[in-house]
Motif scaffolding. Sequence first.
Motif, short mmCIF file in Angstrom:
data_model
loop_
_atom_site.label_atom_id
_atom_site.label_comp_id
_atom_site.label_asym_id
_atom_site.label_seq_id
_atom_site.Cartn_x
_atom_site.Cartn_y
_atom_site.Cartn_z
N GLU A 305 -57.02 20.11 -44.07
CA GLU A 305 -57.60 21.20 -43.30
C GLU A 305 -58.73 21.90 -44.03
OE1 GLU A 305 -54.37 23.72 -42.28
OE2 GLU A 305 -53.27 22.16 -41.19
N THR A 306 -58.80 21.77 -45.34
CA THR A 306 -59.86 22.41 -46.13
C THR A 306 -60.41 21.41 -47.13
OG1 THR A 306 -58.43 23.20 -47.90
CG2 THR A 306 -58.60 24.59 -45.94
N ASN A 307 -61.50 21.79 -47.77
CA ASN A 307 -62.08 20.97 -48.83
C ASN A 307 -61.50 21.32 -50.19
OD1 ASN A 307 -63.78 19.56 -47.06
ND2 ASN A 307 -65.33 21.19 -47.15
N HIS A 308 -60.52 22.19 -50.22
CA HIS A 308 -59.90 22.60 -51.47
C HIS A 308 -58.44 22.15 -51.45
CE1 HIS A 308 -63.42 25.04 -52.39
NE2 HIS A 308 -63.36 25.51 -51.14
N PRO A 309 -58.12 21.06 -52.15
CA PRO A 309 -56.75 20.51 -52.09
C PRO A 309 -55.68 21.51 -52.49
CG PRO A 309 -58.25 18.97 -53.15
CD PRO A 309 -59.01 20.27 -52.99
N GLU A 310 -56.01 22.44 -53.40
CA GLU A 310 -54.99 23.38 -53.83
C GLU A 310 -54.58 24.36 -52.75
OE1 GLU A 310 -59.02 25.07 -55.09
OE2 GLU A 310 -58.05 23.14 -54.81
N ASP A 311 -55.38 24.49 -51.68
CA ASP A 311 -55.04 25.39 -50.58
C ASP A 311 -54.15 24.74 -49.52
OD1 ASP A 311 -56.56 27.33 -51.82
OD2 ASP A 311 -58.38 26.83 -50.70
N ASP A 312 -54.01 23.43 -49.57
CA ASP A 312 -53.27 22.69 -48.54
C ASP A 312 -51.90 22.27 -49.08
OD1 ASP A 312 -53.21 21.89 -45.93
OD2 ASP A 312 -54.08 19.93 -46.31
N ILE A 313 -51.17 23.24 -49.65
CA ILE A 313 -49.95 22.93 -50.39
C ILE A 313 -48.82 22.42 -49.50
CG2 ILE A 313 -48.99 25.27 -50.22
CD1 ILE A 313 -48.07 24.91 -53.14
N HIS A 314 -48.85 22.71 -48.20
CA HIS A 314 -47.75 22.27 -47.34
C HIS A 314 -47.76 20.76 -47.12
CE1 HIS A 314 -51.17 22.87 -44.61
NE2 HIS A 314 -50.61 21.96 -43.83
N HIS A 315 -48.79 20.05 -47.59
CA HIS A 315 -48.82 18.60 -47.50
C HIS A 315 -48.40 17.94 -48.82
CE1 HIS A 315 -50.21 18.27 -43.49
NE2 HIS A 315 -51.41 18.80 -43.69
N TYR A 316 -47.86 18.70 -49.75
CA TYR A 316 -47.44 18.15 -51.03
C TYR A 316 -45.92 17.96 -51.05
CZ TYR A 316 -52.08 19.11 -52.90
OH TYR A 316 -53.41 19.12 -53.13
N VAL A 317 -45.50 16.98 -51.85
CA VAL A 317 -44.09 16.73 -52.09
C VAL A 317 -43.78 17.16 -53.52
CG1 VAL A 317 -42.29 14.97 -52.26
CG2 VAL A 317 -44.02 14.81 -50.47
N PHE A 318 -42.70 17.93 -53.68
CA PHE A 318 -42.33 18.42 -55.00
C PHE A 318 -41.26 17.53 -55.61
CE2 PHE A 318 -44.50 21.91 -53.20
CZ PHE A 318 -44.89 22.76 -54.22
N ALA A 319 -41.25 17.46 -56.93
CA ALA A 319 -40.19 16.74 -57.64
C ALA A 319 -38.93 17.59 -57.70
CB ALA A 319 -40.65 16.37 -59.04
N GLU A 320 -37.78 16.93 -57.78
CA GLU A 320 -36.53 17.65 -57.93
C GLU A 320 -36.39 18.24 -59.33
OE1 GLU A 320 -33.26 15.77 -55.00
OE2 GLU A 320 -33.71 14.54 -56.75
N GLN A 321 -37.12 17.69 -60.31
CA GLN A 321 -37.02 18.14 -61.68
C GLN A 321 -38.16 19.11 -62.01
OE1 GLN A 321 -37.05 14.89 -60.76
NE2 GLN A 321 -34.85 14.51 -60.94
N ALA A 322 -37.86 20.08 -62.84
CA ALA A 322 -38.85 21.01 -63.36
C ALA A 322 -38.67 21.10 -64.86
CB ALA A 322 -38.71 22.39 -62.70
N PHE A 323 -39.75 21.38 -65.59
CA PHE A 323 -39.72 21.34 -67.05
C PHE A 323 -40.25 22.65 -67.62
CE2 PHE A 323 -40.73 17.10 -65.36
CZ PHE A 323 -39.56 16.44 -65.70
#
Length: 464
Positions: A305-323
């Motif tokens: 929806e935008t030219n800035h990938p960081e603004d389109d966060i609802h299209h990202y998949v997160f990992a179950e692990q965090a560090f």
Amino acid sequence: MAAAMEKLQREITCAICRSYFSEPVTITCGHSFCRVCLSWSWRVGPTAFSCPECRQVPVVREFPAVNVRLAQLTDLSRELCSLLLQSAEGQHQCGRHKKALKLFCEDDQTPICVRCSQSPEHGAHKLSPVEEAAHNCREKIQHLQSHVGNCLKEAEELLAQEERPTVDWDWMLTGEYNRLHHILMEEQSQCLERMQQEERARQDRLSQHKQTLQDLMQELQEAGDQPNMELLQEVKQLLGRSGSVLSQRAKAVIPELRECPIPGMIQMLSQFRVDITMVPTSASPFLTISEDKRSVKAEEGWQLETNHPEDDIHHYVFAEQAFNSGRQYWEVDVTQLSQWILGIHTPYLRKKRGRNVDSCASMFLLCCVKKEEDYYLQTHPGSLDHRVKGPVLRVGVYLEYSSGTLAFYNVLQSSLIYGFSLILFTAPVTPIFCPGPPLPGAKAGPMTLCPVDSHLCACCYSCL
């Protein structure tokens, strides 16, 4: 009585073999040993003729004669200890029948009386007289003692070898690491030289492109001043040359990503491999995650929806692990994708502004974008916007929390793509993935997390 027996046994026991004296000999310091034991000790010991117990070296270095009086005392003491032992054994009675313990049950390994032997409890067991069982037990102990003595001798010999090693491993290993360091320094020097040559070649291309544009500008100005007929006669060739020059603009202006393989880099990073899976609930309606939670696929109809990938966060998949500490490394297969995004997300990132420190949500991303026939790699944030010769098939991601390092690698080329440094993390870091957006009319494949034990090279992708 028991204490006296123990003291007597110590007086007639050799300090080397821990058995009763056999042909005892006494050296000048007053300590006594078996003749065979002392001979063996002086033969293999670190200091010849020294006392095995107090380590004193006698003035007269001759092997002493057998101490006949001590030998006789040993024989008498052994008989006395045996009689005392038999007397003590005779005093032992069965707790159930109050009878003397004259038998030994081999199955239960316990002394019993005659009435116990007649009970069903011991009816099918193997029984022996106490004297015979004790004799057999002493033989086993002597055999075991001999075996332990041999093992002790072997351990002493091995320890002596370790103290005087025949191979200087410290020197050899230090030499190998120095050799590896020297090879890497040569590789670094060659890589930097190639980069400098490529930079000079790029500068030459830009200078030539600039000169070509200047010449074209001059030619266009001169053409504008020509009479109508002359202008119309030359305009076709002029427009053709202009189009040719302008078509070269993208390749001349947009830099090409340098390929600088670092030998052994991927193998070294692999020691920090972590097993990562995806959170199914983090996917948007346009993304489908596999049942094993190791791959994600983009469906048709989805566009950024935008030219800035960081603004389109609802299209990202997160990992179950965090560090939130240590070092981690994972690899992602993007062979079947034309466009993709990889990176990390951290809820709070400290940003310094003068003396103040602000906190905000942040992502650090590497994006692959395809324009016409060319592939481009971009970073957000960051200044990377470079063209690559071909698609990157497998990406390695390295995270070092304490130093704030995030680096992306082309696994098949063993080369660095881009690295972020000095990121001031204050919260756990979560890997994120995005297999798109897919190109119009193109059937996109999955983005797959590579297993921890997978180690592939360029030849594994030669058939793709």
